[in-house]
Design a protein around this motif. Structure first.
Motif, mmCIF file in Angstrom:
data_model
loop_
_atom_site.group_PDB
_atom_site.id
_atom_site.type_symbol
_atom_site.label_atom_id
_atom_site.label_comp_id
_atom_site.label_asym_id
_atom_site.label_seq_id
_atom_site.Cartn_x
_atom_site.Cartn_y
_atom_site.Cartn_z
ATOM 1 N N VAL A 23 0.831 -1.202 0.000
ATOM 2 C CA VAL A 23 0.000 0.000 0.000
ATOM 3 C C VAL A 23 0.868 1.256 0.000
ATOM 4 O O VAL A 23 0.591 2.222 -0.718
ATOM 5 C CB VAL A 23 -0.955 -0.003 1.201
ATOM 6 C CG1 VAL A 23 -1.841 1.231 1.188
ATOM 7 C CG2 VAL A 23 -1.806 -1.279 1.206
ATOM 8 N N LEU A 24 1.938 1.255 0.790
ATOM 9 C CA LEU A 24 2.814 2.410 0.857
ATOM 10 C C LEU A 24 3.470 2.679 -0.491
ATOM 11 O O LEU A 24 3.516 3.830 -0.966
ATOM 12 C CB LEU A 24 3.883 2.197 1.927
ATOM 13 C CG LEU A 24 4.940 3.305 2.084
ATOM 14 C CD1 LEU A 24 4.282 4.628 2.444
ATOM 15 C CD2 LEU A 24 5.980 2.905 3.133
ATOM 16 N N THR A 25 3.974 1.637 -1.135
ATOM 17 C CA THR A 25 4.616 1.807 -2.434
ATOM 18 C C THR A 25 3.622 2.327 -3.465
ATOM 19 O O THR A 25 3.929 3.238 -4.245
ATOM 20 C CB THR A 25 5.225 0.474 -2.909
ATOM 21 O OG1 THR A 25 6.186 0.040 -1.950
ATOM 22 C CG2 THR A 25 5.903 0.631 -4.263
ATOM 23 N N ALA A 26 2.408 1.761 -3.476
ATOM 24 C CA ALA A 26 1.390 2.225 -4.417
ATOM 25 C C ALA A 26 1.028 3.676 -4.158
ATOM 26 O O ALA A 26 0.879 4.477 -5.097
ATOM 27 C CB ALA A 26 0.154 1.341 -4.314
ATOM 28 N N THR A 27 0.899 4.048 -2.901
ATOM 29 C CA THR A 27 0.539 5.419 -2.548
ATOM 30 C C THR A 27 1.598 6.398 -3.043
ATOM 31 O O THR A 27 1.277 7.455 -3.606
ATOM 32 C CB THR A 27 0.350 5.537 -1.020
ATOM 33 O OG1 THR A 27 -0.685 4.637 -0.615
ATOM 34 C CG2 THR A 27 -0.015 6.948 -0.619
ATOM 35 N N ARG A 28 2.857 6.058 -2.852
ATOM 36 C CA ARG A 28 3.937 6.918 -3.342
ATOM 37 C C ARG A 28 3.873 7.070 -4.862
ATOM 38 O O ARG A 28 4.024 8.163 -5.405
ATOM 39 C CB ARG A 28 5.289 6.328 -2.955
ATOM 40 C CG ARG A 28 5.657 6.385 -1.492
ATOM 41 C CD ARG A 28 6.936 5.616 -1.292
ATOM 42 N NE ARG A 28 7.446 5.588 0.075
ATOM 43 C CZ ARG A 28 8.133 4.569 0.582
ATOM 44 N NH1 ARG A 28 8.385 3.490 -0.166
ATOM 45 N NH2 ARG A 28 8.572 4.623 1.823
ATOM 46 N N ARG A 29 3.659 5.947 -5.549
ATOM 47 C CA ARG A 29 3.750 5.957 -7.003
ATOM 48 C C ARG A 29 2.622 6.717 -7.673
ATOM 49 O O ARG A 29 2.802 7.270 -8.767
ATOM 50 C CB ARG A 29 3.805 4.522 -7.535
ATOM 51 C CG ARG A 29 5.166 3.868 -7.362
ATOM 52 C CD ARG A 29 5.249 2.501 -7.996
ATOM 53 N NE ARG A 29 4.942 2.496 -9.426
ATOM 54 C CZ ARG A 29 5.072 1.440 -10.218
ATOM 55 N NH1 ARG A 29 5.506 0.289 -9.705
ATOM 56 N NH2 ARG A 29 4.765 1.513 -11.497
ATOM 57 N N VAL A 30 1.443 6.754 -7.062
ATOM 58 C CA VAL A 30 0.309 7.395 -7.739
ATOM 59 C C VAL A 30 0.111 8.843 -7.323
ATOM 60 O O VAL A 30 -0.762 9.524 -7.869
ATOM 61 C CB VAL A 30 -1.003 6.609 -7.512
ATOM 62 C CG1 VAL A 30 -0.828 5.148 -7.933
ATOM 63 C CG2 VAL A 30 -1.486 6.717 -6.083
ATOM 64 N N ASP A 31 0.906 9.317 -6.378
ATOM 65 C CA ASP A 31 0.774 10.716 -5.959
ATOM 66 C C ASP A 31 1.316 11.632 -7.039
ATOM 67 O O ASP A 31 2.468 11.516 -7.451
ATOM 68 C CB ASP A 31 1.521 10.955 -4.650
ATOM 69 C CG ASP A 31 1.414 12.405 -4.196
ATOM 70 O OD1 ASP A 31 0.282 12.900 -4.093
ATOM 71 O OD2 ASP A 31 2.469 13.038 -3.988
ATOM 72 N N THR A 32 0.480 12.542 -7.520
ATOM 73 C CA THR A 32 0.905 13.504 -8.544
ATOM 74 C C THR A 32 0.939 14.928 -8.004
ATOM 75 O O THR A 32 1.007 15.883 -8.777
ATOM 76 C CB THR A 32 -0.035 13.453 -9.769
ATOM 77 O OG1 THR A 32 -1.330 13.969 -9.400
ATOM 78 C CG2 THR A 32 -0.179 12.043 -10.311
ATOM 79 N N GLY A 33 0.865 15.049 -6.691
ATOM 80 C CA GLY A 33 0.918 16.368 -6.077
ATOM 81 C C GLY A 33 -0.388 16.835 -5.483
ATOM 82 O O GLY A 33 -0.429 17.871 -4.808
ATOM 83 N N ALA A 34 -1.474 16.090 -5.711
ATOM 84 C CA ALA A 34 -2.785 16.489 -5.198
ATOM 85 C C ALA A 34 -3.266 15.589 -4.066
ATOM 86 O O ALA A 34 -4.378 15.756 -3.569
ATOM 87 C CB ALA A 34 -3.812 16.495 -6.321
#
Length: 335
Positions: free
Chosen positions: A87-98
């Motif tokens: 979950v942590l890795t996915a959360t980092r990867r999909v964050d685009t600044g919003a």
């Protein structure tokens, strides 16, 4: 046990390889962490959506990764929560600044592991902005084998679609999360089983029913519901599913609803369409308008026979978001 598998402990990994091959160019799979991502990442400055849970409920969640729905889906082993690292890795990867919205079905392991991942992400340097919505739409039981509180079931499909549409519009994280919460607050579900499912690792059915019995209020892992009851005609089953749903919100004459008649994995479509006809008849008698219907296998339980019904009381905005374009392996329209 007769299943199209190579080995019980390789089912999820093998299935993800097949999933990626089937939808090459539309999804990407991190096989090490069993996580599915959009092949076309969201635009910069748009909210990312992450969900996930135990495998065995396909097409939930991986089948809903794509334009208008999820940015990523974390796949646990069959009926087992994904771990915080996924979950942590996915959360980092999909964050685009919003920021990132986590959509979590109310199962103890899912809630705990998504919460841990959110805490770790927030504590990192320049911590990510994360919102979490826990889905608990099942009216069958207040607590169960797998949960503290109501289980998260069919509302998950609606939350992923409607929040995903809001994210595509470029709305801020608070607004996208608010849409998901509105869905959960206005959604009620109940399921039933005619026959159990067989987890590959167990090699045997996870509960038993006599030929003339059905389980009312069953969970999506096969956990028991309200009661084991005598088998009944479809019209009576529809009444038994809808009565507690309609009473719980409660739904009222004049409401419009998004409606899901969902298969548990091995129920043929001819029976699901028949069940939808009974559901539509009952809703019409209560003066409730089906704004949009959805019939098919959308949140399953391996090879369980049976169905579930989900109603979401919807205003015009939620209907509009439902109609917004979506392009995922399991749900697609408007593009």
């Amino acid at each position: 046990m007769k299943k199209l598998i190579n080995a019980p402990d390789a089912v999820v990994a093998d299935a993800l390889r097949g999933f990626e091959a089937a939808y090459a160019g539309r999804v990407k799979v991190d096989h090490e962490l069993a996580t599915v991502y959009r092949a076309d990442p969201p635009l910069l400055g748009t909210v990312g959506l992450v969900s996930g849970g135990g495998s065995g409920h396909e097409p939930l969640h991986a089948g809903y990764v794509g334009h208008g729905m999820l940015s990523a889906a974390c796949c646990g082993q069959v009926f087992t929560s994904p771990v915080p690292e996924q979950v942590l890795t996915a959360t980092r990867r999909v964050d685009t600044g919003a920021g990132v919205l986590q959509l979590v079905k109310n199962y103890t392991g899912d809630v705990m592991n998504f919460e841990m991942a959110a805490e770790m992400a927030a504590e990192e340097e320049g911590g990510l902005e994360i919102a979490t919505v826990v889905l608990d739409d099942d009216v069958a039981v207040e607590n169960s084998t797998w949960t503290a509180g109501r289980r998260g079931t069919g509302a998950t499909v609606f939350a992923e679609k409607l929040a995903g549409a809001a994210a595509e519009e470029g709305r801020p994280l608070a607004d996208v999360a608010a849409i998901a919460r509105r869905v959960n607050e206005n959604a009620r579900s109940m399921g039933m089983a005619l026959a159990p499912c067989t987890p590959p690792s167990a090699g045997r059915p996870n509960f038993t029913l006599a030929e003339d019995e059905m389980e009312m209020g069953v969970g999506i892992h096969g956990e028991p519901g309200r009661a084991t009851a005598p088998l009944a005609p479809a019209a009576e089953i529809a009444e038994q599913l809808l009565a507690p749903i309609l009473a719980d919100l409660p739904f009222s004459r004049g409401d419009q609803v998004l409606t899901l008649v969902n298969g548990m994995g091995s129920t043929p479509l001819i029976e699901l369409y028949l069940m939808y006809g009974e559901v539509a008849r009952i809703l019409a008698a209560h003066g409730i308008h089906v704004a949009r219907p959805l019939v098919g296998n959308f949140i399953t339980s391996l090879d369980m026979a049976g169905c579930s019904v989900t109603l979401v009381r919807a205003d015009d905005e939620l209907v509009r978001l439902w109609d917004a374009p979506v392009d995922t392996p399991a749900l697609r329209w408007g593009r």
